[in-house]
Design a protein around this motif. Structure first.
Motif, short mmCIF file in Angstrom:
data_model
loop_
_atom_site.label_atom_id
_atom_site.label_comp_id
_atom_site.label_asym_id
_atom_site.label_seq_id
_atom_site.Cartn_x
_atom_site.Cartn_y
_atom_site.Cartn_z
N VAL A 11 21.71 -119.24 90.66
CA VAL A 11 22.33 -117.95 90.33
C VAL A 11 23.20 -118.09 89.09
CG1 VAL A 11 24.04 -116.28 91.13
CG2 VAL A 11 22.23 -117.02 92.68
N MET A 12 23.96 -119.16 89.02
CA MET A 12 24.85 -119.33 87.87
C MET A 12 24.08 -119.55 86.58
SD MET A 12 27.98 -121.98 87.33
CE MET A 12 29.00 -121.03 88.44
N GLU A 13 23.09 -120.40 86.58
CA GLU A 13 22.33 -120.66 85.36
C GLU A 13 21.60 -119.41 84.88
OE1 GLU A 13 22.59 -123.37 83.52
OE2 GLU A 13 24.07 -124.04 85.00
N GLN A 14 21.14 -118.60 85.80
CA GLN A 14 20.51 -117.33 85.41
C GLN A 14 21.54 -116.40 84.78
OE1 GLN A 14 18.75 -115.99 89.11
NE2 GLN A 14 16.79 -117.03 88.69
N SER A 15 22.74 -116.38 85.34
CA SER A 15 23.79 -115.53 84.79
C SER A 15 24.20 -115.98 83.39
CB SER A 15 25.01 -115.55 85.72
OG SER A 15 26.08 -114.81 85.17
N ILE A 16 24.33 -117.30 83.18
CA ILE A 16 24.68 -117.82 81.86
C ILE A 16 23.61 -117.45 80.84
CG2 ILE A 16 25.01 -119.95 80.53
CD1 ILE A 16 26.30 -121.17 83.00
N LYS A 17 22.36 -117.49 81.27
CA LYS A 17 21.25 -117.16 80.37
C LYS A 17 21.29 -115.69 79.96
CE LYS A 17 16.20 -117.40 80.06
NZ LYS A 17 14.95 -117.77 80.77
N HIS A 18 21.67 -114.81 80.88
CA HIS A 18 21.69 -113.37 80.59
C HIS A 18 22.98 -112.92 79.91
CE1 HIS A 18 18.57 -113.32 83.94
NE2 HIS A 18 17.94 -112.78 82.91
N GLY A 19 24.03 -113.74 79.96
CA GLY A 19 25.28 -113.39 79.31
C GLY A 19 26.06 -112.34 80.08
N ALA A 20 26.81 -111.50 79.35
CA ALA A 20 27.69 -110.51 79.97
C ALA A 20 26.91 -109.50 80.80
CB ALA A 20 28.51 -109.80 78.90
N SER A 21 25.68 -109.22 80.42
CA SER A 21 24.89 -108.22 81.16
C SER A 21 24.53 -108.68 82.57
CB SER A 21 23.61 -107.90 80.39
OG SER A 21 22.81 -109.07 80.23
N GLY A 22 24.61 -109.98 82.82
CA GLY A 22 24.25 -110.48 84.14
C GLY A 22 25.43 -110.73 85.06
#
Length: 708
Positions: free
Chosen positions: A245-256
């Protein structure tokens, strides 16, 4: 628990004790006393670990201090006005990464605005500010990311979603470390290894991320108890979910960010539900459970053989099965492209790489990899390689005096030379060097005929302390603590002093990211013994001393006499004549009469704020004939059928006798001497390599670094 959106925090009164602590911390940098330096920073770290909620107040204090520094910079644009910015930035980063409490978004925004203003400072200060800004922005968007990535890498936790791994190698010089000191330091640095296990680390990661991400919606006490009740396989399952979940959020930036917090909430509820039957009922309190950063995995080694470093690094990258399979898969192509590589022993002993004399051929991508390392060696430079291309980071800490840095110089030059023929480590390994100065507990007595002396063996440590006051406060001050460690050791239970050493080293490894580049010099020595002439090529980083053994007794007698008496006395012996040829803008030739010793000292640009050069001092039996020159290269030979005894980097183990001629020049980096083969009879230097500084430097990480 602190409300993540609570604007009331802006009206909290700054804690006076924290404010006074930070002020004392900065004042300590200017103190001349070395006995207590570093203790204030360490005590502040321990206070944060014991009371996670104080992190918010501490961040406010640090921001206020940064704003004060900014005002002074705008009024008086001098170096001294922003020297104290470095400790504030590193302390701020360390507070954010350790904080288990939710830091309000409004406070994050204030921090980022303040850091943006610091980008007007010159390098390397703006480079440290930019690095801190990037880290804090990532933590603001994805709470818990700095802690999670750091723990996964340092503890080598297995996850396919974040594959970076780190290893710390501490190499101690046996010339400095007594048996008792070695045993004590080893026990202190490796003590936490026996308590380290993957499930515990995974529980701490999950607890930290959920606390920092969910704030008041996270039932910290219940969650901590639930994680303890879960089986290891269930802990592993939730850990992998959090990492994904965290790595996906970092990849998407503020939008995630919103989706990230929602998924964390789902994981939080799943954990409480899964362990509901095993856990006891507890009150829904708002306390924050501390999750202090564990110390990394550390391997301590007495550095007796220079090949040990190569073997440690090779074993580290080959330990990973996927990497080992890749290396084995390339064996056939390696032997066909470059028959000089012999990897037959890889299955039996992964570290045993050897090379036979043969034609070599490197792929263009490999050539650029070595040059990209050279570019990235300077503070403030942007990374050339992709972030995850090198999945391994080796943090090599050497402990000793100038002699251990001399040994590191030889090992590093050997590694670069090997890699220029065939890449084995560079593509997979990010190599970082650190230096902790240590002196002898009981100074070793050098033999009277030694060309080296015991005094002044911490010249490079002093240089690093001058260019980086924060390094001087925290790392140079360690040598006093280490010297007394063996005398007060208690192997049964770690003492406060033991924790101070380990915690300070961890702080250095995590925050010391800015290199100071120490230029290396090559020396070519022509020896003559029993009518056989041989040439020895060596490298040194700080010091070369050459003396004539026949006149060594004159030097010793002269050094024992008072200076006033030497001026009045008459010397009947006039030493030897040495021929020299040096190069500044033009070649200068001459003779130095009545000379008994030549001392060549490196003056790095980091200390001179200019260019690298050598200071050459010709010592005469008559002080009136002593001369000193500055140059970048020099050639010296003896006359009258005499020979020299040459000692490198003040290390009597690196002494060469029967030397008739020495040639000293800047050491060229083998990795930058890259040529492209167009035909069998013609070669052309790659275009990019023409514009690189081809002098090989030893990058020692500090907190500030130096950019010229």
């Amino acid at each position: 628990m602190v409300d993540p959106t609570a604007d009331s925090l802006a009206y909290l009164t700054l804690d006076s004790s924290l404010y006074n602590h930070v002020k004392a911390l900065l004042k300590e940098m200017n103190s001349q006393s070395a006995s207590q330096k570093g203790m204030l920073r360490w005590s502040l770290q321990k206070k944060l670990e014991s009371d996670p909620l104080c992190s918010i107040l501490l961040i406010q204090v640090l921001v206020q201090e940064l704003e004060t520094k900014l005002k002074r910079v705008s009024e008086v644009y001098k170096k001294k006005s922003y020297t104290h910015v470095i400790p504030v930035l590193h302390t701020l980063y360390y507070v954010v990464i350790q904080s288990s409490a939710v830091i309000p978004t409004s406070l994050y925004q204030t921090v980022c605005e303040c850091l943006m203003k610091l980008l007007i400072l010159p390098l390397p200060y703006s480079a440290v500010a930019l690095s801190t800004l990037r880290s804090i922005k990532m933590e603001m968007i994805t709470p818990g990311s700095l802690y999670q990535r750091r723990v996964i890498a340092e503890q080598n936790l297995k996850t396919e979603h974040f594959t970076l791994q780190e290893k710390v190698f501490v190499l101690a010089d046996p010339a400095v470390f007594s048996v008792q000191l070695e045993a004590t330091v080893r026990a202190n640095l490796e003590a936490s290894s026996c308590l380290r296990n993957a499930p515990t680390m995974e529980k701490n990661v999950v607890l930290h991320v959920l606390q920092t991400g969910l704030g008041t919606t996270c039932h910290s006490s219940r969650l901590a108890q639930a994680l303890q009740a879960l089986e290891d396989r269930m802990v592993e399952k939730y850990f992998q979910e959090v990492v994904l979940v965290m790595e996906q959020s970092i990849k998407h930036g503020a939008s995630g960010r919103a989706n990230y917090l929602n998924k964390l909430y789902d994981i939080h509820n799943d954990i409480l539900t899964a362990s509901k039957e095993e856990t006891k009922t507890v009150d829904h309190d708002s306390s924050v459970c501390g999750t202090a950063l564990p110390s990394p995995e550390i391997s301590f080694l007495l550095w007796r053989d220079e090949e040990d470093l190569w073997n440690l690094l090779a074993n580290f990258i080959l330990r990973n099965s996927s990497v080992e399979e890749e290396v084995k898969g390339e064996r056939d192509s390696v032997q066909s492209e470059d028959s000089g590589i012999d990897l037959k022993e890889i299955d039996r002993k992964p570290s045993a790489f050897s090379r036979r004399n043969a034609f070599k051929s490197m792929r263009p991508a490999d050539k650029l990899t070595l040059m990209s390392e050279k570019i990235e060696a300077f503070p403030g430079s942007a990374p050339v390689c992709e972030e995850d291309r090198r999945r391994h980071t080796a943090r090599v800490v050497v402990m000793g005096d100038d002699r251990v840095l001399g040994r590191l110089t030889r090992a590093y030059h050997s590694i670069r030379k090997r890699e220029s023929k065939r890449l084995i480590l560079t593509k997979k390994l990010n190599l970082q060097f650190y230096y902790i100065p240590v002196t002898d507990v009981e100074p070793l007595l050098s033999p009277p005929d030694s060309a080296c002396h015991d005094e002044g063996r911490l010249s490079l440590a002093s240089l690093l302390g001058r260019v980086d006051p924060w390094y001087n406060s925290n790392i140079n001050s360690l040598r006093a603590a280490i010297s007394t460690l063996a005398a007060h050791s208690n192997h049964s239970e770690p003492s406060q002093q033991n924790l101070f050493l380990l915690d300070t080293m961890c702080y250095y490894l995590r925050c010391g990211t800015q290199p100071v580049n120490l230029p290396l010099y090559s020396v070519k020595m022509t020896r003559s013994s029993c009518d056989v002439t041989s040439v020895v090529e060596e490298v040194f980083v700080s010091h070369l001393e050459a003396d004539i053994p026949e006149f060594r007794h004159i030097r010793e007698k002269s050094s024992k006499e008072p200076s006033a008496r030497r001026k009045k006395s008459h010397v009947d012996v006039f030493g030897a004549v040495i021929s020299m040829s040096l190069s500044k803008r033009e070649v200068v030739k001459g003779e130095a009469p009545m000379t008994y010793a030549v001392v060549i000292t490196s003056e790095p640009a980091a200390a001179t704020s200019g260019v690298d050069y050598l200071t050459v001092r010709f010592n005469s039996v008559n002080p009136g004939f002593n001369t000193e020159i500055q140059t970048r290269r020099i050639s010296i030979r003896t006359m009258e059928h005499r020979t020299l005894s040459v000692c490198l980097d003040k290390d009597s183990r690196r002494t060469y006798t029967d030397v008739q001629r020495i040639e000293v020049s800047p050491c060229l980096d083998p990795g930058c001497s890259v040529w492209s083969r167009f035909s069998v009879s013609s070669e052309r230097e790659l275009l990019l390599s023409k514009y690189l500084d081809k002098v090989l430097s030893l990058p020692i990480n500090t907190f500030t670094g130096v950019t010229l």
